[in-house]
Design a protein around this motif. Structure first.
Motif, PDB file in Angstrom:
ATOM      1  N   ILE A  88       0.835  -1.201   0.000  1.00 15.23           N
ATOM      2  CA  ILE A  88       0.000   0.000   0.000  1.00 15.23           C
ATOM      3  C   ILE A  88       0.869   1.250   0.000  1.00 15.23           C
ATOM      4  CG2 ILE A  88      -1.692   1.307   1.318  1.00 15.23           C
ATOM      5  CD1 ILE A  88      -2.815  -1.125  -0.104  1.00 15.23           C
ATOM      6  N   VAL A  89       1.959   1.239   0.755  1.00 20.10           N
ATOM      7  CA  VAL A  89       2.862   2.397   0.775  1.00 20.10           C
ATOM      8  C   VAL A  89       3.449   2.632  -0.605  1.00 20.10           C
ATOM      9  CG1 VAL A  89       5.047   3.252   1.684  1.00 20.10           C
ATOM     10  CG2 VAL A  89       3.399   2.185   3.225  1.00 20.10           C
ATOM     11  N   VAL A  90       3.837   1.559  -1.287  1.00 21.18           N
ATOM     12  CA  VAL A  90       4.377   1.693  -2.647  1.00 21.18           C
ATOM     13  C   VAL A  90       3.335   2.304  -3.573  1.00 21.18           C
ATOM     14  CG1 VAL A  90       5.184   0.406  -4.663  1.00 21.18           C
ATOM     15  CG2 VAL A  90       6.056  -0.165  -2.392  1.00 21.18           C
ATOM     16  N   LEU A  91       2.075   1.848  -3.462  1.00 20.79           N
ATOM     17  CA  LEU A  91       1.016   2.384  -4.311  1.00 20.79           C
ATOM     18  C   LEU A  91       0.750   3.854  -4.000  1.00 20.79           C
ATOM     19  CD1 LEU A  91      -1.538  -0.587  -4.342  1.00 20.79           C
ATOM     20  CD2 LEU A  91      -0.036   0.146  -6.197  1.00 20.79           C
ATOM     21  N   MET A  92       0.818   4.222  -2.726  1.00 22.76           N
ATOM     22  CA  MET A  92       0.564   5.609  -2.343  1.00 22.76           C
ATOM     23  C   MET A  92       1.636   6.551  -2.866  1.00 22.76           C
ATOM     24  SD  MET A  92      -0.804   5.252   1.585  1.00 22.76           S
ATOM     25  CE  MET A  92      -1.003   7.030   1.755  1.00 22.76           C
ATOM     26  N   THR A  93       2.864   6.069  -2.944  1.00 26.09           N
ATOM     27  CA  THR A  93       3.968   6.925  -3.371  1.00 26.09           C
ATOM     28  C   THR A  93       4.292   6.781  -4.847  1.00 26.09           C
ATOM     29  OG1 THR A  93       5.551   5.210  -2.708  1.00 26.09           O
ATOM     30  CG2 THR A  93       5.008   6.907  -1.085  1.00 26.09           C
ATOM     31  N   SER A  94       3.553   5.930  -5.536  1.00 31.55           N
ATOM     32  CA  SER A  94       3.832   5.686  -6.945  1.00 31.55           C
ATOM     33  C   SER A  94       3.040   6.650  -7.812  1.00 31.55           C
ATOM     34  CB  SER A  94       3.496   4.236  -7.313  1.00 31.55           C
ATOM     35  OG  SER A  94       3.629   4.034  -8.703  1.00 31.55           O
ATOM     36  N   ASN A  95       3.686   7.166  -8.832  1.00 30.94           N
ATOM     37  CA  ASN A  95       2.999   8.034  -9.778  1.00 30.94           C
ATOM     38  C   ASN A  95       2.039   7.264 -10.668  1.00 30.94           C
ATOM     39  OD1 ASN A  95       4.197  10.467  -9.015  1.00 30.94           O
ATOM     40  ND2 ASN A  95       5.995  10.072 -10.271  1.00 30.94           N
ATOM     41  N   SER A  96       2.140   5.915 -10.634  1.00 32.83           N
ATOM     42  CA  SER A  96       1.273   5.118 -11.496  1.00 32.83           C
ATOM     43  C   SER A  96      -0.178   5.214 -11.092  1.00 32.83           C
ATOM     44  CB  SER A  96       1.711   3.643 -11.474  1.00 32.83           C
ATOM     45  OG  SER A  96       1.600   3.121 -10.161  1.00 32.83           O
ATOM     46  N   VAL A  97      -0.455   5.489  -9.798  1.00 39.47           N
ATOM     47  CA  VAL A  97      -1.833   5.670  -9.369  1.00 39.47           C
ATOM     48  C   VAL A  97      -2.225   7.136  -9.358  1.00 39.47           C
ATOM     49  CG1 VAL A  97      -1.853   3.567  -7.992  1.00 39.47           C
ATOM     50  CG2 VAL A  97      -1.144   5.696  -6.945  1.00 39.47           C
ATOM     51  N   GLY A  98      -1.248   7.996  -9.615  1.00 39.05           N
ATOM     52  CA  GLY A  98      -1.551   9.410  -9.778  1.00 39.05           C
ATOM     53  C   GLY A  98      -1.846  10.163  -8.503  1.00 39.05           C
ATOM     54  N   ILE A  99      -1.547   9.579  -7.340  1.00 36.74           N
ATOM     55  CA  ILE A  99      -1.881  10.259  -6.096  1.00 36.74           C
ATOM     56  C   ILE A  99      -1.013  11.497  -5.910  1.00 36.74           C
ATOM     57  CG2 ILE A  99      -1.899  10.029  -3.591  1.00 36.74           C
ATOM     58  CD1 ILE A  99      -2.598   7.147  -3.929  1.00 36.74           C
ATOM     59  N   SER A 100       0.270  11.355  -6.208  1.00 37.66           N
ATOM     60  CA  SER A 100       1.177  12.454  -5.961  1.00 37.66           C
ATOM     61  C   SER A 100       1.156  13.503  -7.054  1.00 37.66           C
ATOM     62  CB  SER A 100       2.607  11.909  -5.811  1.00 37.66           C
ATOM     63  OG  SER A 100       2.975  11.206  -6.983  1.00 37.66           O
ATOM     64  N   SER A 101       0.487  13.224  -8.172  1.00 33.50           N
ATOM     65  CA  SER A 101       0.456  14.191  -9.257  1.00 33.50           C
ATOM     66  C   SER A 101      -0.666  15.196  -9.104  1.00 33.50           C
ATOM     67  CB  SER A 101       0.312  13.467 -10.605  1.00 33.50           C
ATOM     68  OG  SER A 101      -0.870  12.690 -10.626  1.00 33.50           O
ATOM     69  N   GLY A 102      -1.693  14.857  -8.240  1.00 36.25           N
ATOM     70  CA  GLY A 102      -2.739  15.814  -7.888  1.00 36.25           C
ATOM     71  C   GLY A 102      -3.600  16.242  -9.058  1.00 36.25           C
ATOM     72  N   GLY A 103      -4.702  16.930  -8.711  1.00 33.95           N
ATOM     73  CA  GLY A 103      -5.525  17.544  -9.722  1.00 33.95           C
ATOM     74  C   GLY A 103      -6.684  16.687 -10.166  1.00 33.95           C
ATOM     75  N   GLU A 104      -6.557  15.966 -11.254  1.00 34.22           N
ATOM     76  CA  GLU A 104      -7.655  15.267 -11.884  1.00 34.22           C
ATOM     77  C   GLU A 104      -8.069  14.036 -11.092  1.00 34.22           C
ATOM     78  OE1 GLU A 104      -6.440  14.382 -15.804  1.00 34.22           O
ATOM     79  OE2 GLU A 104      -6.175  16.479 -16.403  1.00 34.22           O
ATOM     80  N   GLY A 105      -9.278  13.553 -11.396  1.00 36.94           N
ATOM     81  CA  GLY A 105      -9.771  12.353 -10.749  1.00 36.94           C
ATOM     82  C   GLY A 105      -9.200  11.108 -11.387  1.00 36.94           C
ATOM     83  N   TYR A 106      -9.613   9.953 -10.870  1.00 33.64           N
ATOM     84  CA  TYR A 106      -9.144   8.674 -11.384  1.00 33.64           C
ATOM     85  C   TYR A 106     -10.350   7.837 -11.757  1.00 33.64           C
ATOM     86  CZ  TYR A 106     -10.621   6.376  -7.075  1.00 33.64           C
ATOM     87  OH  TYR A 106     -11.364   5.876  -6.052  1.00 33.64           O
ATOM     88  N   GLY A 107     -10.126   6.757 -12.446  1.00 33.80           N
ATOM     89  CA  GLY A 107     -11.202   5.830 -12.766  1.00 33.80           C
ATOM     90  C   GLY A 107     -11.849   6.056 -14.101  1.00 33.80           C
ATOM     91  N   GLY A 108     -11.511   7.153 -14.786  1.00 31.77           N
ATOM     92  CA  GLY A 108     -12.059   7.381 -16.115  1.00 31.77           C
ATOM     93  C   GLY A 108     -13.574   7.489 -16.142  1.00 31.77           C
ATOM     94  N   GLY A 109     -14.182   8.011 -15.070  1.00 33.60           N
ATOM     95  CA  GLY A 109     -15.630   8.153 -15.030  1.00 33.60           C
ATOM     96  C   GLY A 109     -16.382   6.907 -14.641  1.00 33.60           C
ATOM     97  N   LEU A 110     -15.669   5.823 -14.354  1.00 36.14           N
ATOM     98  CA  LEU A 110     -16.322   4.575 -13.982  1.00 36.14           C
ATOM     99  C   LEU A 110     -16.657   4.515 -12.496  1.00 36.14           C
ATOM    100  CD1 LEU A 110     -14.173   2.041 -16.067  1.00 36.14           C
ATOM    101  CD2 LEU A 110     -16.412   3.021 -16.657  1.00 36.14           C
ATOM    102  N   ILE A 111     -16.064   5.381 -11.686  1.00 34.38           N
ATOM    103  CA  ILE A 111     -16.300   5.396 -10.247  1.00 34.38           C
ATOM    104  C   ILE A 111     -17.550   6.220  -9.965  1.00 34.38           C
ATOM    105  CG2 ILE A 111     -15.338   5.934  -8.000  1.00 34.38           C
ATOM    106  CD1 ILE A 111     -13.846   3.779  -9.563  1.00 34.38           C
ATOM    107  N   HIS A 112     -18.577   5.580  -9.402  1.00 36.92           N
ATOM    108  CA  HIS A 112     -19.829   6.268  -9.092  1.00 36.92           C
ATOM    109  C   HIS A 112     -19.707   6.859  -7.692  1.00 36.92           C
ATOM    110  CE1 HIS A 112     -23.956   7.204 -10.161  1.00 36.92           C
ATOM    111  NE2 HIS A 112     -24.307   6.929  -8.909  1.00 36.92           N
ATOM    112  N   GLY A 113     -19.024   7.983  -7.628  1.00 36.19           N
ATOM    113  CA  GLY A 113     -18.767   8.640  -6.365  1.00 36.19           C
ATOM    114  C   GLY A 113     -17.651   9.645  -6.547  1.00 36.19           C
ATOM    115  N   ASN A 114     -17.127  10.139  -5.460  1.00 37.21           N
ATOM    116  CA  ASN A 114     -16.027  11.092  -5.506  1.00 37.21           C
ATOM    117  C   ASN A 114     -14.770  10.389  -6.002  1.00 37.21           C
ATOM    118  OD1 ASN A 114     -14.043  13.016  -5.047  1.00 37.21           O
ATOM    119  ND2 ASN A 114     -15.026  13.759  -3.180  1.00 37.21           N
ATOM    120  N   SER A 115     -14.237  10.834  -7.130  1.00 36.38           N
ATOM    121  CA  SER A 115     -13.062  10.200  -7.729  1.00 36.38           C
ATOM    122  C   SER A 115     -11.832  11.083  -7.681  1.00 36.38           C
ATOM    123  CB  SER A 115     -13.359   9.803  -9.181  1.00 36.38           C
ATOM    124  OG  SER A 115     -13.706  10.956  -9.953  1.00 36.38           O
ATOM    125  N   SER A 116     -11.818  12.041  -6.743  1.00 40.40           N
ATOM    126  CA  SER A 116     -10.649  12.906  -6.629  1.00 40.40           C
ATOM    127  C   SER A 116      -9.457  12.115  -6.117  1.00 40.40           C
ATOM    128  CB  SER A 116     -10.946  14.069  -5.681  1.00 40.40           C
ATOM    129  OG  SER A 116     -11.124  13.598  -4.356  1.00 40.40           O
TER     130      SER A 116
END
Length: 234
Positions: A88-116
């Protein structure tokens, strides 16, 4: 009509409240009516088992082997918990999940909820807390099982006034309680993992988890001998 981003503010707290309320109810049942729960019945029978092991020195090997198996199970689960925490720590610090890049949401509109991505980082942090908590609980379980391995081999005839089968039974039950709490931390992590895919899967899994645990935790027709019925839960 409720917006998608507001679903997390409603469904997630309700799902968590349902799971917490169930465990509060379970704790009450264990303390007040232990013979109606699997955890309570097992705790009573562990005290009986300790008395049987300590009453005959020939049972020393059996007792140590049984406790060794419990220690191995706790060690395996604690190792699994810390490995998952590292992941989980690796995923949190990885740019592959986009957490550290900020700004846009994730999931490509497939997440029915807050995708920030901010909420995504909160989700990963909540899962991390569950796994780290599980690790600490399993470590404590190993600690108490190790103490029991020493105390249970003291012959009854050599007991000090403070070393009784009931005392050893309380020690092994503490180890078992920590093991059970560690498993509960794993159970709590499952809805949190599904929260990554939206609040609706998280809410549904929370309700399903409560029904699943209810059938695992309760015993409606406990078959207890007269000897076991007279043993107090410690």
């Amino acid at each position: 009509m409720m917006e998608k981003k507001d679903l997390d503010l409603v469904l997630v707290p309700i799902g968590l409240a349902v799971m917490v309320s169930y465990h509060v109810w379970l704790l009450y049942r264990i303390r007040r009516h232990p013979k109606t729960t699997v955890l309570g019945i097992n705790a009573i029978n562990r005290v009986v088992w300790v008395k049987a092991m300590m009453s005959d020195a020939k049972n020393a090997i059996l007792a140590v082997q049984t406790l060794r198996n419990n220690i191995m199970a706790s060690t395996l689960l604690s190792t699994t918990a810390i490995m998952l925490s590292s992941l989980i720590v690796v995923l949190m610090t990885s740019n592959s999940v986009g957490i550290s890049s900020g700004g846009e949401g994730y999931g490509g509109g497939l997440i029915h909820g807050n995708s920030s991505k901010l909420l995504l980082s909160i989700k990963f942090f909540a899962i991390l807390v569950c796994f780290l908590t599980a690790f600490l609980l399993f470590v404590q379980s190993v600690r108490y099982y190790s103490h029991t391995g020493v105390l249970i081999n003291v012959p009854l005839k050599n007991h000090a006034p403070t070393l009784t089968p009931e005392y050893v039974g309380r020690i092994i039950n503490k180890g078992s309680y920590f093991w059970s709490l560690g498993m509960r931390a794993f159970y709590f992590s499952f809805p949190l993992v599904l929260w990554i895919f939206g609040p609706i899967p998280m809410f549904v899994s929370s309700i399903g988890m409560v029904f699943f645990l209810y059938f695992l935790d309760t015993s409606h027709d406990p078959v207890l001998s007269a000897e076991v019925q007279n043993v107090e839960l410690v």
